[in-house]
Scaffold this active site. Structure first.
Site, mmCIF file in Angstrom:
data_model
loop_
_atom_site.group_PDB
_atom_site.id
_atom_site.type_symbol
_atom_site.label_atom_id
_atom_site.label_comp_id
_atom_site.label_asym_id
_atom_site.label_seq_id
_atom_site.Cartn_x
_atom_site.Cartn_y
_atom_site.Cartn_z
ATOM 1 N N THR A 17 6.947 15.681 9.144
ATOM 2 C CA THR A 17 5.915 14.889 8.454
ATOM 3 C C THR A 17 5.058 14.248 9.529
ATOM 4 O O THR A 17 5.538 13.392 10.280
ATOM 5 C CB THR A 17 6.542 13.781 7.587
ATOM 6 O OG1 THR A 17 7.442 14.375 6.663
ATOM 7 C CG2 THR A 17 5.470 13.006 6.835
ATOM 8 N N LYS A 77 7.258 5.129 9.563
ATOM 9 C CA LYS A 77 6.393 6.111 10.259
ATOM 10 C C LYS A 77 5.467 6.781 9.236
ATOM 11 O O LYS A 77 4.257 6.909 9.456
ATOM 12 C CB LYS A 77 7.286 7.147 10.963
ATOM 13 C CG LYS A 77 6.588 8.218 11.739
ATOM 14 C CD LYS A 77 6.534 9.569 11.075
ATOM 15 C CE LYS A 77 7.849 10.183 10.702
ATOM 16 N NZ LYS A 77 7.715 11.504 10.062
ATOM 17 N N LYS A 94 2.404 15.306 1.010
ATOM 18 C CA LYS A 94 3.635 14.605 1.416
ATOM 19 C C LYS A 94 3.395 13.086 1.444
ATOM 20 O O LYS A 94 4.251 12.294 1.043
ATOM 21 C CB LYS A 94 4.086 15.111 2.790
ATOM 22 C CG LYS A 94 5.205 14.322 3.448
ATOM 23 C CD LYS A 94 6.541 14.470 2.751
ATOM 24 C CE LYS A 94 7.567 13.510 3.353
ATOM 25 N NZ LYS A 94 8.883 13.633 2.771
HETATM 26 P P1 NAP Z 1 16.034 13.450 13.103
HETATM 27 O O1 NAP Z 1 17.397 13.722 12.573
HETATM 28 O O2 NAP Z 1 15.744 12.119 13.717
HETATM 29 O O3 NAP Z 1 15.688 14.622 14.137
HETATM 30 C C1 NAP Z 1 14.512 14.624 14.876
HETATM 31 C C2 NAP Z 1 14.449 15.910 15.655
HETATM 32 O O4 NAP Z 1 13.231 15.918 16.402
HETATM 33 C C3 NAP Z 1 15.583 16.064 16.675
HETATM 34 O O5 NAP Z 1 15.916 17.425 16.774
HETATM 35 C C4 NAP Z 1 14.909 15.560 17.955
HETATM 36 O O6 NAP Z 1 15.522 16.040 19.140
HETATM 37 C C5 NAP Z 1 13.541 16.155 17.788
HETATM 38 N N1 NAP Z 1 12.521 15.488 18.605
HETATM 39 C C6 NAP Z 1 11.984 14.251 18.425
HETATM 40 N N2 NAP Z 1 11.078 13.990 19.364
HETATM 41 C C7 NAP Z 1 11.010 15.087 20.161
HETATM 42 C C8 NAP Z 1 10.251 15.426 21.301
HETATM 43 N N3 NAP Z 1 9.322 14.580 21.807
HETATM 44 N N4 NAP Z 1 10.463 16.626 21.875
HETATM 45 C C9 NAP Z 1 11.369 17.493 21.367
HETATM 46 N N5 NAP Z 1 12.131 17.224 20.283
HETATM 47 C C10 NAP Z 1 11.954 16.040 19.680
HETATM 48 O O7 NAP Z 1 14.913 13.633 11.971
HETATM 49 P P2 NAP Z 1 14.982 14.467 10.616
HETATM 50 O O8 NAP Z 1 15.540 13.577 9.554
HETATM 51 O O9 NAP Z 1 15.587 15.815 10.876
HETATM 52 O O10 NAP Z 1 13.416 14.583 10.295
HETATM 53 C C11 NAP Z 1 12.595 15.564 10.891
HETATM 54 C C12 NAP Z 1 11.230 15.512 10.203
HETATM 55 O O11 NAP Z 1 11.390 15.742 8.792
HETATM 56 C C13 NAP Z 1 10.535 14.130 10.332
HETATM 57 O O12 NAP Z 1 9.158 14.307 10.473
HETATM 58 C C14 NAP Z 1 10.873 13.447 9.009
HETATM 59 O O13 NAP Z 1 9.924 12.460 8.648
HETATM 60 C C15 NAP Z 1 10.861 14.636 8.067
HETATM 61 N N6 NAP Z 1 11.671 14.449 6.847
HETATM 62 C C16 NAP Z 1 12.916 13.915 6.900
HETATM 63 C C17 NAP Z 1 13.637 13.714 5.723
HETATM 64 C C18 NAP Z 1 15.009 13.087 5.730
HETATM 65 O O14 NAP Z 1 15.504 12.725 4.638
HETATM 66 N N7 NAP Z 1 15.685 12.965 6.859
HETATM 67 C C19 NAP Z 1 13.082 14.101 4.495
HETATM 68 C C20 NAP Z 1 11.813 14.677 4.485
HETATM 69 C C21 NAP Z 1 11.114 14.850 5.653
HETATM 70 P P3 NAP Z 1 16.820 15.265 19.751
HETATM 71 O O15 NAP Z 1 17.986 15.802 18.991
HETATM 72 O O16 NAP Z 1 16.814 15.622 21.176
HETATM 73 O O17 NAP Z 1 16.602 13.791 19.513
#
Ligand code: NAP
Length: 304
Positions: free
Chosen positions: A97, A240, A172
């Site tokens: 997102t 965010k 979104k």
């Molecule tokens: P998360 O568990 O915090 O994972 C974030 C991922 O991004 C990790 O693999 C992290 O790597 C990687 N990352 C962050 N900054 C980076 C950088 N500068 N360079 C390379 N890798 C980087 O987040 P998530 O829940 O999977 O969410 C991912 C996306 O989906 C977000 O945009 C979020 O808003 C969206 N989303 C999430 C949900 C939810 O319920 N969780 C629902 C809908 C949408 P590391 O492992 O090294 O930290």
């Protein structure tokens, strides 16, 4: 034979999504900044890549699912980024997102190398990612949408092509406005019920099936009553998304009274160190203002 696929970003969402791609029979090449997160998926059949460029060099379709706009830019364009391995005709699908405006800019940079892009943000949380029941809202060219459909179908259930590049991200943000303003309503209503001395569970049962019913009320309402702050989606990530809503609304000239109120309330909770709690902990900001808690024994006795 299906196209080769790569996946960058194995966080809460990415883990489940890759698992479902593997289950559907697609060989997946994966990369994550923290390498240890690739191990389980490699044991399940994924191939570990050495960099985003390496993913791109071996994949016709490259999915990214990282945190925020600068993180998508980092994995695409910084050292060893996708752009250095990608070939003309490749398709980047960004499931993070991020900003709709930045999405259009990113798509423009990729297009200079002949690389196509879809924005395909998700709804449905970690549970939807694990079960393959995500809602996926897709912006971009219809030809590329159809090309990506088999992959979307492996990861999600409600897959909607909503418009051109950036439209997926904008939809979104619409979703996020609805989520937080509904949660403000749920919080305010439970504070009122608490002050009125009502049985909160019975109150939820009475109103959930009627015109006031919603997913947030049915799923997060009981969590608030039980004071269970386990995150389905954290305050920090929610905040965010609200920043993205307010930035976009600013460029569009739309007043956002409800969303900006919630943004400020969440900010007070972040200042208290509560950013890792679930977004339903919004009620705590109202409790701080009112001086009493939902679910506590210290209730007004007015209607008992
Ligand atoms: P998360 O568990 O915090 O994972 C974030 C991922 O991004 C990790 O693999 C992290 O790597 C990687 N990352 C962050 N900054 C980076 C950088 N500068 N360079 C390379 N890798 C980087 O987040 P998530 O829940 O999977 O969410 C991912 C996306 O989906 C977000 O945009 C979020 O808003 C969206 N989303 C999430 C949900 C939810 O319920 N969780 C629902 C809908 C949408 P590391 O492992 O090294 O930290």
């Amino acid at each position: 034979m299906s196209e080769t696929i790569g996946f960058i970003g194995l966080g809460i969402m990415g883990q489940g999504m890759v698992r479902n791609l593997l289950k559907a029979g697609f060989p997946v090449r994966v990369w994550n900044r923290t390498h240890s997160k690739t191990e389980k998926l490699v044991a399940e059949g994924a191939v570990a890549a050495t960099s985003p460029a390496d993913v791109a060099a071996h994949s016709e379709v490259i999915i990214t699912c990282v945190s925020d706009t600068p993180d998508v830019e980092a994995v695409l364009f910084h050292e060893n980024g996708v752009i250095f391995g990608a070939a003309a005709g490749n398709l980047v699908i960004d499931c993070s997102t991020i900003s709709p405006q930045a999405t259009q800019r990113i798509a423009g940079i990729l297009a200079q190398k002949g690389v196509h892009m879809l924005d395909a943000p998700l709804s449905g949380g970690s549970e939807g990612a694990a079960k393959g029941t995500l809602s996926i809202m897709v912006g971009g060219d219809e030809t590329h949408f159809n090309r990506a459909l088999p992959f979307f179908q492996a990861m999600g259930k409600t897959i909607t092509h909503v418009g051109s590049t950036g439209a997926g991200q904008t939809v979104k943000l619409v979703n996020q406005i609805l989520v937080v303003v509904t949660m403000l309503g749920v919080s305010e209503a439970l504070m009122f019920a608490q002050a009125g001395g009502l049985d909160l569970q019975k109150t939820l049962t009475a109103v959930s099936g009627g015109a006031a019913g919603s997913w947030m009320l049915s799923n997060r309402g009981p969590q608030v009553v039980q004071r269970d702050w386990q995150p389905g989606f954290t305050i920090d990530l929610q905040q965010k998304d609200l920043r993205l809503v307010l930035e976009t609304a600013d460029t569009l000239g739309v007043p956002m009274l409800g969303t900006s109120t919630v943004f400020n309330l969440y900010r007070t909770l972040q200042q208290q160190g509560l950013g890792a709690e679930g977004n339903h902990a919004l009620v705590k900001a109202l409790e701080n203002l009112a001086g009493f808690e939902v679910g506590s024994d210290e209730v007004s006795t007015s209607f008992q």
